[in-house]
Design an enzyme around this catalytic site. Structure first.
Site, PDB file in Angstrom:
ATOM      1  N   PRO A   1       0.833  -1.208   0.000  1.00  0.00           N
ATOM      2  CA  PRO A   1       0.000   0.000   0.000  1.00  0.00           C
ATOM      3  C   PRO A   1       0.868   1.258   0.000  1.00  0.00           C
ATOM      4  CG  PRO A   1      -0.674  -1.540   1.726  1.00  0.00           C
ATOM      5  CD  PRO A   1       0.657  -1.992   1.231  1.00  0.00           C
TER       6      PRO A   1
ATOM      7  N   GLY B   1       1.063   8.754   0.835  1.00  0.00           N
ATOM      8  CA  GLY B   1       1.719   9.953   0.304  1.00  0.00           C
ATOM      9  C   GLY B   1       3.196   9.761   0.034  1.00  0.00           C
TER      10      GLY B   1
ATOM     11  N   HIS C   1       1.973  16.034   2.963  1.00  0.00           N
ATOM     12  CA  HIS C   1       2.167  15.006   1.933  1.00  0.00           C
ATOM     13  C   HIS C   1       1.832  13.596   2.417  1.00  0.00           C
ATOM     14  CE1 HIS C   1       4.045  17.968  -0.660  1.00  0.00           C
ATOM     15  NE2 HIS C   1       4.825  18.324   0.346  1.00  0.00           N
TER      16      HIS C   1
ATOM     17  N   SER D   1       1.555  10.359  15.136  1.00  0.00           N
ATOM     18  CA  SER D   1       1.206  11.353  16.145  1.00  0.00           C
ATOM     19  C   SER D   1       1.329  12.724  15.510  1.00  0.00           C
ATOM     20  CB  SER D   1       2.126  11.250  17.359  1.00  0.00           C
ATOM     21  OG  SER D   1       1.649  12.047  18.422  1.00  0.00           O
TER      22      SER D   1
ATOM     23  N   GLY E   1       0.384  -2.296   6.492  1.00  0.00           N
ATOM     24  CA  GLY E   1      -0.054  -3.062   5.338  1.00  0.00           C
ATOM     25  C   GLY E   1       0.111  -4.558   5.469  1.00  0.00           C
TER      26      GLY E   1
ATOM     27  N   GLY F   1      -3.556  -6.057   5.687  1.00  0.00           N
ATOM     28  CA  GLY F   1      -4.512  -5.655   4.665  1.00  0.00           C
ATOM     29  C   GLY F   1      -4.311  -4.202   4.300  1.00  0.00           C
TER      30      GLY F   1
ATOM     31  N   TYR G   1      12.323  13.851  20.473  1.00  0.00           N
ATOM     32  CA  TYR G   1      12.525  13.793  19.029  1.00  0.00           C
ATOM     33  C   TYR G   1      13.939  14.311  18.725  1.00  0.00           C
ATOM     34  CZ  TYR G   1      10.958  14.251  14.121  1.00  0.00           C
ATOM     35  OH  TYR G   1      10.782  14.127  12.763  1.00  0.00           O
TER      36      TYR G   1
END
Length: 557
Positions: A142, A145, A215, A227, A276, A279, A478
């Protein structure tokens, strides 16, 4: 770029980097940027600028391998114009946008590319393509973006079966809003800006703003447990997602958007973050909120990162929690200031005042806190936060920096392309840990990155961090790291630094990823994160659902 499929106008990022053609980072109006980069990573930006794009015609793209019979079946399912074997389209769908992906695509390193890109138009077409792929023993990946940075999109290098990239871009509508329940039914291929535009027209918002917002798609958010910058108020995508529809090898899976259930292990939770493997997500039932009357982002300075962390923890316990709680360490604060335009006279006066108060400006940390709701609620939030900031030695600096942050918050990935042009590599790793472990997690990870730089002989190397996404029990940290590789092969250098950071997460009580998923990039740490027994359960789930390994094999575990 738009997909090369006639009537199809699906939006794609440029094949060689982040974002759209014609948009790039530049520092002509940022006088502090070049000196900062020179000091941070030793890169001299005073010379002639290198070219900013790569010539696609110079690449050697492996030929598509797909039988005439399968091609005929796919075209019969979605329409001939929506089955594409164009080389550039296939390259766009080969990788995500991690630094590893960008290095490989620029080098023309394509051990395996999708053989065909298919653009379904509705749930039934997706289910039919899944069924065709399983029947033909093909691989189905799958694609939303294309913003993934964890290796969740690439075909396995040694895969000999036909590889189908299933691009969800045609499925980009908000189908319904249940206004009584605050629920929207959204097609999985809807990108962030399109989602908010459609919701805003009716007075609603989903409130989910990941860095990749411009995107990335809601289906991709669910598939990677995304998140967003406003998760303190609106929740992560795992909170926002109340129901899903998924095309699986056994037929459509439909989970109704119920407020809560006690129906055994949560299948909804299994789909969240499944990348993915279980599914193809086709629809999402997302909780939505009325647009707030007022939205304000204020900036604050703290004398140290420790003070900022302590303030964010206290703010997280407020009954009237803000929508954004973010504080950068001193290094990231320096970077943020270096990417700004000319400093104002007011800023210079403020810094003089802080120095007179005894602040070490090299340790100063910038924070943003967002407030949303009614005018009265926002006023109450600001008052409560002001007291906490003051208690921890901080100072408010108004709306100006917050407005700039809000305008530029999605532009940072363009800087990675810029640095690559100059022979520099930059990427990110993020984690989450309990408040009691957060400082050790931060300091030990900074040390691990610097130790890796020293072992590699990289001087200077760069690592910086911010806190975001606060919770009752902890927060997300981060990290961004960067270095100049010059004439050296950047990949082993990157692997060394990235691995040091990731291992530090595990060793210091953090998770392998807070919101960037597992993919192939983080799978080596999965058993350490969820225990060998947890990894065994996950492998069993994938094997039972997809015994032929047709659905995005090799991802997660």
């Amino acid at each position: 770029m738009a997909a090369s499929t006639g009537q199809n106008s699906v939006k794609h990022m440029k094949w060689w980097g982040w974002g759209v053609e014609g948009v790039a980072f530049h520092f002509d109006d940022k006088p502090k940027f070049a000196p900062f980069v020179k000091k941070a990573v030793g890169l001299d930006l005073t010379g002639e600028a290198p070219p900013t794009s790569v010539d696609f015609s110079q690449l050697v793209v492996p030929a598509a391998k797909i039988s005439d019979d399968l091609m005929t079946q796919l075209k019969g399912t979605v329409g001939e114009e929506f089955v594409v074997t164009d080389d550039e389209d296939r390259v766009v769908h080969t990788y995500g946008k991690s630094i590893r992906d960008l290095l490989r695509v620029r080098a023309g390193d394509f051990p395996r590319v999708p053989d065909v890109v298919v653009y379904p138009g509705d749930n039934d077409e997706v289910q039919s393509v899944v069924d065709l792929a399983v029947a033909a023993d093909a691989v189905l990946i799958p694609f939303g973006g294309g913003s993934n940075i964890s290796g969740s999109l690439e075909p396995p290098p040694a895969e000999t079966r036909t590889v189908i990239s299933l691009d969800m871009g045609r499925m980009s509508k908000v189908l319904d809003i249940d206004e009584d329940s605050g629920l929207a039914t959204v097609q999985a291929g809807t990108q962030g800006p399109d989602l908010e535009e459609q919701l805003n027209q009716r007075g609603w918002t989903v409130g989910h703003y990941p860095d990749s917002f411009t995107h990335s798609t809601i289906g991709g958010w669910v598939a990677t447990r995304s998140s967003g910058m406003q998760s303190d108020k609106y929740g992560d995508i795992s909170d926002i997602t109340r129901g899903v529809r998924v095309a699986t090898p056994g037929g459509p899976l439909a989970l109704r958007p119920l407020p809560s259930t006690s129906t055994g292990p949560s299948v909804r939770e299994m789909i969240l973050g499944s990348e993915g493997r279980l599914g193809v997500i086709t629809e999402v039932n997302a909780q939505v909120h009325r647009l707030p009357d007022e939205r304000v982002i204020l900036a604050y300075f703290f004398p140290t990162f420790d003070a900022g962390l302590e303030a964010m923890q206290e703010i997280s316990l407020l009954d009237s929690r803000p929508s954004i709680t973010r504080v950068s360490d001193a290094r990231e604060t320096g970077f943020t200031m270096a990417t700004a335009k000319k400093s104002s006279a007011g800023q210079a006066i403020l810094f003089k005042v802080l120095k007179r108060r005894g602040w070490d400006l090299d340790k100063m940390c910038l924070s943003f806190v967002g407030f949303e709701g009614t005018k009265q609620h926002v006023s109450r939030q600001q008052s409560e936060v002001k007291e906490i900031v003051k208690k921890h030695g901080g100072i408010g600096v108004g709306k100006g920096p917050g407005v700039l942050y809000d305008q530029k918050k999605f532009d940072t990935p363009y800087i990675r392309d810029f640095l690559l042009d100059w022979g520099g590599a930059a990427d990110v790793s993020e984690t989450a840990g309990p408040w009691s472990r957060l400082k050790d997690l931060y300091y030990n990870t900074i040390q691990a990155a610097n130790d890796a730089y020293e072992e590699l002989g990289i001087d200077p190397g760069w690592v910086m961090c911010h806190l975001s996404h606060s919770y009752h029990t902890g927060a997300c940290l981060y990290f961004t790291f960067a270095f100049v590789y010059g004439d050296r092969d950047p990949m082993p250098l990157y692997d060394k630094v990235k691995s040091a950071i990731q291992q530090s997460f595990i060793d210091n009580g953090g998770t392998l990823s807070h919101h960037h998923a597992v993919g192939t990039e983080h799978s080596a740490w999965l058993s350490q994160d969820i225990s060998p027994a947890g990894s065994k359960i996950m492998k069993g789930l994938f094997a039972a659902t997809d015994p032929g390994r047709n659905l995005n094999p090799g991802k997660i575990c």
